[in-house]
Design a protein around this motif. Structure first.
Motif, PDB file in Angstrom:
ATOM      1  N   ASP A  53      32.687 -16.889  23.351  1.00  0.00           N
ATOM      2  CA  ASP A  53      32.892 -16.439  24.801  1.00  0.00           C
ATOM      3  C   ASP A  53      32.166 -17.104  25.617  1.00  0.00           C
ATOM      4  O   ASP A  53      31.180 -17.634  25.441  1.00  0.00           O
ATOM      5  CB  ASP A  53      33.274 -15.027  24.794  1.00  0.00           C
ATOM      6  CG  ASP A  53      34.210 -14.402  23.695  1.00  0.00           C
ATOM      7  OD1 ASP A  53      35.317 -15.401  23.729  1.00  0.00           O
ATOM      8  OD2 ASP A  53      33.896 -13.245  23.523  1.00  0.00           O
ATOM      9  N   SER A  54      32.052 -16.736  26.929  1.00  0.00           N
ATOM     10  CA  SER A  54      31.166 -17.300  27.960  1.00  0.00           C
ATOM     11  C   SER A  54      30.416 -16.013  28.171  1.00  0.00           C
ATOM     12  O   SER A  54      30.748 -14.735  28.335  1.00  0.00           O
ATOM     13  CB  SER A  54      31.897 -17.718  29.337  1.00  0.00           C
ATOM     14  OG  SER A  54      32.777 -16.440  29.698  1.00  0.00           O
ATOM     15  N   ALA A  55      29.109 -16.232  28.466  1.00  0.00           N
ATOM     16  CA  ALA A  55      28.318 -15.174  29.214  1.00  0.00           C
ATOM     17  C   ALA A  55      28.602 -15.102  30.577  1.00  0.00           C
ATOM     18  O   ALA A  55      28.828 -16.151  31.217  1.00  0.00           O
ATOM     19  CB  ALA A  55      26.674 -15.463  28.833  1.00  0.00           C
ATOM     20  N   ARG A  56      28.354 -13.691  30.982  1.00  0.00           N
ATOM     21  CA  ARG A  56      28.802 -13.571  32.372  1.00  0.00           C
ATOM     22  C   ARG A  56      27.485 -12.706  33.193  1.00  0.00           C
ATOM     23  O   ARG A  56      26.777 -11.832  32.284  1.00  0.00           O
ATOM     24  CB  ARG A  56      29.969 -12.781  32.506  1.00  0.00           C
ATOM     25  CG  ARG A  56      31.376 -13.273  32.282  1.00  0.00           C
ATOM     26  CD  ARG A  56      32.684 -12.540  32.478  1.00  0.00           C
ATOM     27  NE  ARG A  56      32.190 -11.209  32.728  1.00  0.00           N
ATOM     28  CZ  ARG A  56      33.178 -10.273  32.880  1.00  0.00           C
ATOM     29  NH1 ARG A  56      34.536 -10.769  33.108  1.00  0.00           N
ATOM     30  NH2 ARG A  56      32.946  -9.024  33.315  1.00  0.00           N
ATOM     31  N   VAL A  57      27.510 -12.837  34.270  1.00  0.00           N
ATOM     32  CA  VAL A  57      26.410 -11.936  34.962  1.00  0.00           C
ATOM     33  C   VAL A  57      27.118 -11.157  36.065  1.00  0.00           C
ATOM     34  O   VAL A  57      27.960 -11.845  36.733  1.00  0.00           O
ATOM     35  CB  VAL A  57      25.545 -12.818  35.838  1.00  0.00           C
ATOM     36  CG1 VAL A  57      24.287 -11.966  36.250  1.00  0.00           C
ATOM     37  CG2 VAL A  57      24.481 -13.725  34.458  1.00  0.00           C
ATOM     38  N   LEU A  58      27.001  -9.767  36.256  1.00  0.00           N
ATOM     39  CA  LEU A  58      27.586  -9.096  37.352  1.00  0.00           C
ATOM     40  C   LEU A  58      26.476  -8.739  37.920  1.00  0.00           C
ATOM     41  O   LEU A  58      25.154  -8.237  37.664  1.00  0.00           O
ATOM     42  CB  LEU A  58      28.021  -7.669  36.687  1.00  0.00           C
ATOM     43  CG  LEU A  58      29.300  -7.959  35.390  1.00  0.00           C
ATOM     44  CD1 LEU A  58      29.677  -6.513  34.898  1.00  0.00           C
ATOM     45  CD2 LEU A  58      30.150  -8.851  35.973  1.00  0.00           C
ATOM     46  N   ASP A  59      26.538  -8.556  39.305  1.00  0.00           N
ATOM     47  CA  ASP A  59      25.642  -8.190  40.389  1.00  0.00           C
ATOM     48  C   ASP A  59      25.678  -6.643  40.754  1.00  0.00           C
ATOM     49  O   ASP A  59      25.385  -5.945  41.679  1.00  0.00           O
ATOM     50  CB  ASP A  59      25.659  -8.861  41.612  1.00  0.00           C
ATOM     51  CG  ASP A  59      25.190 -10.475  41.294  1.00  0.00           C
ATOM     52  OD1 ASP A  59      24.167 -10.599  40.662  1.00  0.00           O
ATOM     53  OD2 ASP A  59      25.492 -11.310  42.091  1.00  0.00           O
ATOM     54  N   HIS A  60      26.666  -5.977  39.940  1.00  0.00           N
ATOM     55  CA  HIS A  60      26.941  -4.756  40.151  1.00  0.00           C
ATOM     56  C   HIS A  60      26.945  -3.972  38.853  1.00  0.00           C
ATOM     57  O   HIS A  60      27.085  -4.503  37.875  1.00  0.00           O
ATOM     58  CB  HIS A  60      28.330  -4.409  41.046  1.00  0.00           C
ATOM     59  CG  HIS A  60      29.337  -5.236  40.323  1.00  0.00           C
ATOM     60  ND1 HIS A  60      30.162  -4.636  39.071  1.00  0.00           N
ATOM     61  CD2 HIS A  60      30.067  -6.370  40.352  1.00  0.00           C
ATOM     62  CE1 HIS A  60      31.112  -5.297  38.651  1.00  0.00           C
ATOM     63  NE2 HIS A  60      31.026  -6.524  39.328  1.00  0.00           N
ATOM     64  N   TYR A  61      27.012  -2.582  38.809  1.00  0.00           N
ATOM     65  CA  TYR A  61      27.154  -1.922  37.576  1.00  0.00           C
ATOM     66  C   TYR A  61      28.132  -1.989  36.901  1.00  0.00           C
ATOM     67  O   TYR A  61      29.259  -2.033  37.539  1.00  0.00           O
ATOM     68  CB  TYR A  61      26.730  -0.237  38.032  1.00  0.00           C
ATOM     69  CG  TYR A  61      26.419   0.701  36.791  1.00  0.00           C
ATOM     70  CD1 TYR A  61      24.958   0.589  36.449  1.00  0.00           C
ATOM     71  CD2 TYR A  61      27.309   1.169  36.195  1.00  0.00           C
ATOM     72  CE1 TYR A  61      24.725   1.320  35.431  1.00  0.00           C
ATOM     73  CE2 TYR A  61      26.791   1.996  35.232  1.00  0.00           C
ATOM     74  CZ  TYR A  61      25.572   1.955  34.547  1.00  0.00           C
ATOM     75  OH  TYR A  61      25.135   2.803  33.537  1.00  0.00           O
ATOM     76  N   PRO A  62      28.355  -2.583  35.681  1.00  0.00           N
ATOM     77  CA  PRO A  62      29.728  -2.694  34.898  1.00  0.00           C
ATOM     78  C   PRO A  62      30.458  -1.433  34.822  1.00  0.00           C
ATOM     79  O   PRO A  62      30.076  -0.550  34.550  1.00  0.00           O
ATOM     80  CB  PRO A  62      29.087  -3.383  33.638  1.00  0.00           C
ATOM     81  CG  PRO A  62      27.887  -2.586  33.624  1.00  0.00           C
ATOM     82  CD  PRO A  62      27.151  -2.490  34.835  1.00  0.00           C
ATOM     83  N   ALA A  63      31.705  -1.807  34.793  1.00  0.00           N
ATOM     84  CA  ALA A  63      32.683  -0.851  34.513  1.00  0.00           C
ATOM     85  C   ALA A  63      32.528  -0.519  33.023  1.00  0.00           C
ATOM     86  O   ALA A  63      32.300  -1.013  32.066  1.00  0.00           O
ATOM     87  CB  ALA A  63      34.102  -1.387  34.412  1.00  0.00           C
ATOM     88  N   GLY A  64      32.423   1.012  32.862  1.00  0.00           N
ATOM     89  CA  GLY A  64      32.218   1.422  31.537  1.00  0.00           C
ATOM     90  C   GLY A  64      30.684   1.683  31.241  1.00  0.00           C
ATOM     91  O   GLY A  64      30.035   2.279  30.333  1.00  0.00           O
ATOM     92  N   GLY A  65      29.830   1.192  32.254  1.00  0.00           N
ATOM     93  CA  GLY A  65      28.307   1.479  31.941  1.00  0.00           C
ATOM     94  C   GLY A  65      27.582   0.601  31.147  1.00  0.00           C
ATOM     95  O   GLY A  65      28.196  -0.284  30.603  1.00  0.00           O
ATOM     96  N   VAL A  66      26.520   0.930  30.854  1.00  0.00           N
ATOM     97  CA  VAL A  66      25.666   0.403  29.666  1.00  0.00           C
ATOM     98  C   VAL A  66      25.957   1.387  28.535  1.00  0.00           C
ATOM     99  O   VAL A  66      25.421   2.437  28.795  1.00  0.00           O
ATOM    100  CB  VAL A  66      24.108   0.164  30.151  1.00  0.00           C
ATOM    101  CG1 VAL A  66      23.286  -0.248  28.909  1.00  0.00           C
ATOM    102  CG2 VAL A  66      24.059  -0.749  31.699  1.00  0.00           C
ATOM    103  N   ALA A  67      26.207   0.884  27.406  1.00  0.00           N
ATOM    104  CA  ALA A  67      26.612   1.656  26.310  1.00  0.00           C
ATOM    105  C   ALA A  67      25.586   2.413  25.575  1.00  0.00           C
ATOM    106  O   ALA A  67      25.482   3.242  24.998  1.00  0.00           O
ATOM    107  CB  ALA A  67      27.441   1.035  25.174  1.00  0.00           C
ATOM    108  N   CYS A  68      24.411   1.553  25.255  1.00  0.00           N
ATOM    109  CA  CYS A  68      23.234   1.981  24.923  1.00  0.00           C
ATOM    110  C   CYS A  68      22.461   2.929  25.879  1.00  0.00           C
ATOM    111  O   CYS A  68      21.983   2.590  26.834  1.00  0.00           O
ATOM    112  CB  CYS A  68      22.449   0.759  24.477  1.00  0.00           C
ATOM    113  SG  CYS A  68      20.732   0.899  23.735  1.00  0.00           S
TER     114      CYS A  68
END
Length: 142
Positions: A69-84
């Motif tokens: 897959d491709s790596a992506r960078v988001l400039d905002h908090y991701p939907a679903g948050g950070v799981a860890c």
């Protein structure tokens, strides 16, 4: 363009002051606010990172060579948050590694386990990049 090297720096301000050649990276590193945090999405990993756009894009491209897959960078908090949960709290830890990327720096604001995983991906991506750009007779590929 010089090849990146996997370099670790101590960003907590103890010892020598780290020098970053990129003014945009230095500005992001100096600004400790949440608005300078981006998120690297790579396979099952969601890693909080801090850097300028150019060096963050370069870092994600190199890491992306390790996945289908491709790596992506988001400039905002991701939907679903950070799981860890440890990654969510890592921003309070001042011993985050800084990775030298083509004259700039990327700070990994993640738990030690995910830092290790993403640093291994980056190192493998660098090796892959070097193999892809080298020709069979030892001269650089076009």
């Amino acid at each position: 363009m010089p090849d990146e090297e996997l370099q670790w720096s101590d960003p907590d301000g103890h010892g020598e002051q780290s020098v970053v050649d990129c003014e945009a990276c230095q500005s992001v590193l100096d600004d400790e606010s949440d608005r300078t945090v981006s998120f690297l999405l790579l396979d099952h990993l969601t890693i909080p990172v801090r850097s300028c756009e150019r060096h963050l894009d370069r870092f994600s491209t190199i890491c992306g060579l390790t996945t289908e897959d491709s790596a992506r960078v988001l400039d905002h908090y991701p939907a679903g948050g950070v799981a860890c949960p440890a990654c969510r709290n890592a921003r309070y830890d001042t011993s985050r590694p800084m990775v030298s990327v083509d004259g700039g720096m990327v700070v990994l604001t993640a738990c030690p386990d995910h830092q290790t995983q993403i640093l291994q991906r980056f190192d493998t991506g660098l090796e892959t990049h070097q193999q892809l750009t080298a020709s069979l007779d030892g001269r650089d590929a076009v």
